[in-house]
Design a protein around this motif. Sequence first.
Motif, mmCIF file in Angstrom:
data_model
loop_
_atom_site.group_PDB
_atom_site.id
_atom_site.type_symbol
_atom_site.label_atom_id
_atom_site.label_comp_id
_atom_site.label_asym_id
_atom_site.label_seq_id
_atom_site.Cartn_x
_atom_site.Cartn_y
_atom_site.Cartn_z
ATOM 1 N N LYS A 1 28.247 53.747 37.014
ATOM 2 C CA LYS A 1 29.641 53.412 36.741
ATOM 3 C C LYS A 1 30.281 52.936 38.032
ATOM 4 C CE LYS A 1 34.091 55.549 35.552
ATOM 5 N NZ LYS A 1 34.779 56.797 35.126
ATOM 6 N N PHE A 2 31.026 51.830 37.945
ATOM 7 C CA PHE A 2 31.707 51.263 39.108
ATOM 8 C C PHE A 2 33.167 51.024 38.741
ATOM 9 C CE2 PHE A 2 33.219 47.444 41.365
ATOM 10 C CZ PHE A 2 33.051 47.842 42.681
ATOM 11 N N VAL A 3 34.093 51.534 39.559
ATOM 12 C CA VAL A 3 35.526 51.362 39.330
ATOM 13 C C VAL A 3 36.143 50.749 40.580
ATOM 14 C CG1 VAL A 3 37.725 52.504 38.849
ATOM 15 C CG2 VAL A 3 35.630 53.317 37.742
ATOM 16 N N GLU A 4 36.983 49.726 40.378
ATOM 17 C CA GLU A 4 37.604 49.038 41.506
ATOM 18 C C GLU A 4 39.072 48.761 41.200
ATOM 19 O OE1 GLU A 4 35.989 45.503 44.176
ATOM 20 O OE2 GLU A 4 36.840 44.720 42.304
ATOM 21 N N HIS A 5 39.937 48.947 42.204
ATOM 22 C CA HIS A 5 41.364 48.674 42.097
ATOM 23 C C HIS A 5 41.727 47.697 43.210
ATOM 24 C CE1 HIS A 5 41.834 52.138 39.361
ATOM 25 N NE2 HIS A 5 40.940 52.721 40.153
ATOM 26 N N THR A 6 42.201 46.505 42.834
ATOM 27 C CA THR A 6 42.495 45.453 43.805
ATOM 28 C C THR A 6 43.972 45.089 43.756
ATOM 29 O OG1 THR A 6 40.266 44.548 43.474
ATOM 30 C CG2 THR A 6 41.864 43.140 44.590
ATOM 31 N N PHE A 7 44.581 44.976 44.942
ATOM 32 C CA PHE A 7 45.982 44.583 45.083
ATOM 33 C C PHE A 7 46.031 43.256 45.827
ATOM 34 C CE2 PHE A 7 45.696 49.134 44.800
ATOM 35 C CZ PHE A 7 46.663 49.456 43.848
ATOM 36 N N MET A 8 46.774 42.278 45.263
ATOM 37 C CA MET A 8 46.771 40.919 45.789
ATOM 38 C C MET A 8 48.187 40.390 45.951
ATOM 39 S SD MET A 8 43.854 39.574 43.130
ATOM 40 C CE MET A 8 44.419 40.695 41.836
ATOM 41 N N GLY A 9 48.359 39.536 46.935
ATOM 42 C CA GLY A 9 49.590 38.785 47.097
ATOM 43 C C GLY A 9 49.233 37.340 47.384
ATOM 44 N N GLY A 10 49.998 36.386 46.817
ATOM 45 C CA GLY A 10 49.621 34.993 47.012
ATOM 46 C C GLY A 10 50.757 34.021 46.771
ATOM 47 N N ILE A 11 50.421 32.750 46.907
ATOM 48 C CA ILE A 11 51.345 31.635 46.735
ATOM 49 C C ILE A 11 50.879 30.781 45.560
ATOM 50 C CG2 ILE A 11 52.272 29.526 47.775
ATOM 51 C CD1 ILE A 11 53.421 32.012 48.992
ATOM 52 N N ARG A 12 51.839 30.285 44.776
ATOM 53 C CA ARG A 12 51.548 29.430 43.630
ATOM 54 C C ARG A 12 52.368 28.149 43.737
ATOM 55 N NH1 ARG A 12 52.829 30.861 37.228
ATOM 56 N NH2 ARG A 12 51.881 28.987 36.341
ATOM 57 N N ILE A 13 51.709 27.003 43.621
ATOM 58 C CA ILE A 13 52.381 25.701 43.634
ATOM 59 C C ILE A 13 52.142 25.027 42.289
ATOM 60 C CG2 ILE A 13 52.477 23.412 44.703
ATOM 61 C CD1 ILE A 13 51.593 24.713 47.299
ATOM 62 N N THR A 14 53.240 24.624 41.614
ATOM 63 C CA THR A 14 53.163 24.046 40.273
ATOM 64 C C THR A 14 53.751 22.650 40.271
ATOM 65 O OG1 THR A 14 53.471 26.268 39.363
ATOM 66 C CG2 THR A 14 53.709 24.418 37.846
ATOM 67 N N LEU A 15 53.059 21.711 39.643
ATOM 68 C CA LEU A 15 53.527 20.341 39.474
ATOM 69 C C LEU A 15 53.587 20.010 37.987
ATOM 70 C CD1 LEU A 15 51.284 18.593 42.172
ATOM 71 C CD2 LEU A 15 53.613 19.465 42.463
ATOM 72 N N ARG B 1 39.114 47.254 37.441
ATOM 73 C CA ARG B 1 37.795 47.000 36.830
ATOM 74 C C ARG B 1 37.073 48.319 36.613
ATOM 75 N NH1 ARG B 1 35.724 42.277 41.016
ATOM 76 N NH2 ARG B 1 36.302 40.428 39.794
ATOM 77 N N ASP B 2 36.385 48.431 35.480
ATOM 78 C CA ASP B 2 35.538 49.585 35.169
ATOM 79 C C ASP B 2 34.273 49.034 34.524
ATOM 80 O OD1 ASP B 2 34.232 51.764 33.934
ATOM 81 O OD2 ASP B 2 36.101 52.876 33.734
ATOM 82 N N PHE B 3 33.186 48.976 35.290
ATOM 83 C CA PHE B 3 31.898 48.466 34.798
ATOM 84 C C PHE B 3 30.963 49.661 34.574
ATOM 85 C CE2 PHE B 3 32.684 44.525 37.665
ATOM 86 C CZ PHE B 3 33.596 44.032 36.751
ATOM 87 N N ARG B 4 30.291 49.671 33.433
ATOM 88 C CA ARG B 4 29.391 50.789 33.146
ATOM 89 C C ARG B 4 28.116 50.305 32.467
ATOM 90 N NH1 ARG B 4 32.848 56.106 31.282
ATOM 91 N NH2 ARG B 4 34.724 55.676 32.506
#
Length: 331
Positions: A287-301, A273-276
Motif C-alpha cells: 500500500k502506498f499513500v501520498e499527499h501532494t501540495f502544489m502552487g502554480g501559474i495558469r495562463i489562458t487564451l 493518492r492511495d495505491f494498493r
Amino acid sequence: MAPFHEAALPTIFGARQGVASFVAADALRGDASLNNVLRTAAVAVPALLAFSVSATAADPLYRPAAPSALSPWAVVAEGWFGTSGNSGTENVDPDNDHLTHWGGNLRANYMTAGGVSVQGDFSFERTNNNRGADEINDFHVLGLHVDMHTANGLFGVIGGIARTSVEVNVVRSWFVGGEAQFGGPAQTFLVQGGWFDADFEEESIHRAWFVRGLARHYFMPGTSIQAEFSYLNGKQDSDDQTGRALNWGARLDHQIGLIPGVNTGAFFAYRGRDFRSLNDGPTDNGKFVEHTFMGGIRITLGGDAGGLDRAGRLIDLPDIGGWTGAGPIVD
C-alpha cells in the motif's frame, strides 16, 4: 461591486500565498513527517477556503461569460511546483518521506460552428526521487477529447497514452472512455469513466476500469474552487490479482492579472493518492499513500478563464500518469 473586487483580489491572493508557503515550509523541513504535513494542511486549507468565501460574500454567485462570447480557439498553459509526504506498508518502502514535484500541462481546444469541440492535452510531472525507490520518477501524458456541446452541458469521448518512469522501470499505458459536464450558473459537475490498460503486466495495474467525478464552484469573477475523486480497479501482477487506485483532491483558482492583456491566474492545489495491491499472498500486497501540495501559474487564451471552464472548453484528465506507475510501486 467593482471597488470590492479591486480591493479584495490582492488580499485574497496574498493570503493564499502565505498559506501555501506555510504548508510547503512545514513539509520541506528535514525533520518533517507525514503527520506534520497533514496536520498543517488540516488547519491551513480550511482557513484558506473560509477566508476566500468570506472575502467574496458580497458577490457569491459568479455568472461567467456566455459561450457565444468565447473564441473558437482556447488554450491554457499551467506550470506548478510542490512537495509531498508519503508512506508505504507491507512490501512498499519509499526511499523518501517527502519529495519535490514540478510539472505542467498544455491544453488546446477548438470549437466548431456545429457545437463540437476537439481538444488535445499534454502534461508532465517530475520528482527528485532516487531511481530504484518505490516512487514515481516522472510521467508524460497525451490526451484527446471530442465533445458535443448542448444548452445543458456537454458529452463526448476521451482517450490517450502515457509513459511513466517508476523505480527502475518504464511503463506505458493507454486509455479510452467518455465524459459529460453539466451544471447551473455557479457550479459545474464533470464525470469521466472508461477503460485503462498498460504493458509490463508482471507488475502494472492493467485491464482496469475507472471513474472520476469533479465539482467546481465559481465565486466572484476569476475565483473558483473544486473538489474531485477518482477510482481505478483492475488486474495487477502476472497472476492477475487485483490492484486499485484511489485519488482525491481540491484546488483554488484565482485570476491575478499578472500580464496586461493576458488572462493570468494562480492556483493552490492538493492531491491525494492511495495505491494498493490486493493480492492474497504474503508478498506483493503493498500500500502506498501520498499527499501532494502544489502552487502554480495558469495562463489562458481565448476568453475569460471562468467562462471557458464553465463551457467545458479546457477539461483535464484523471491521474493517468500516476495510475501507470501504481503497479510497480505496490508490487
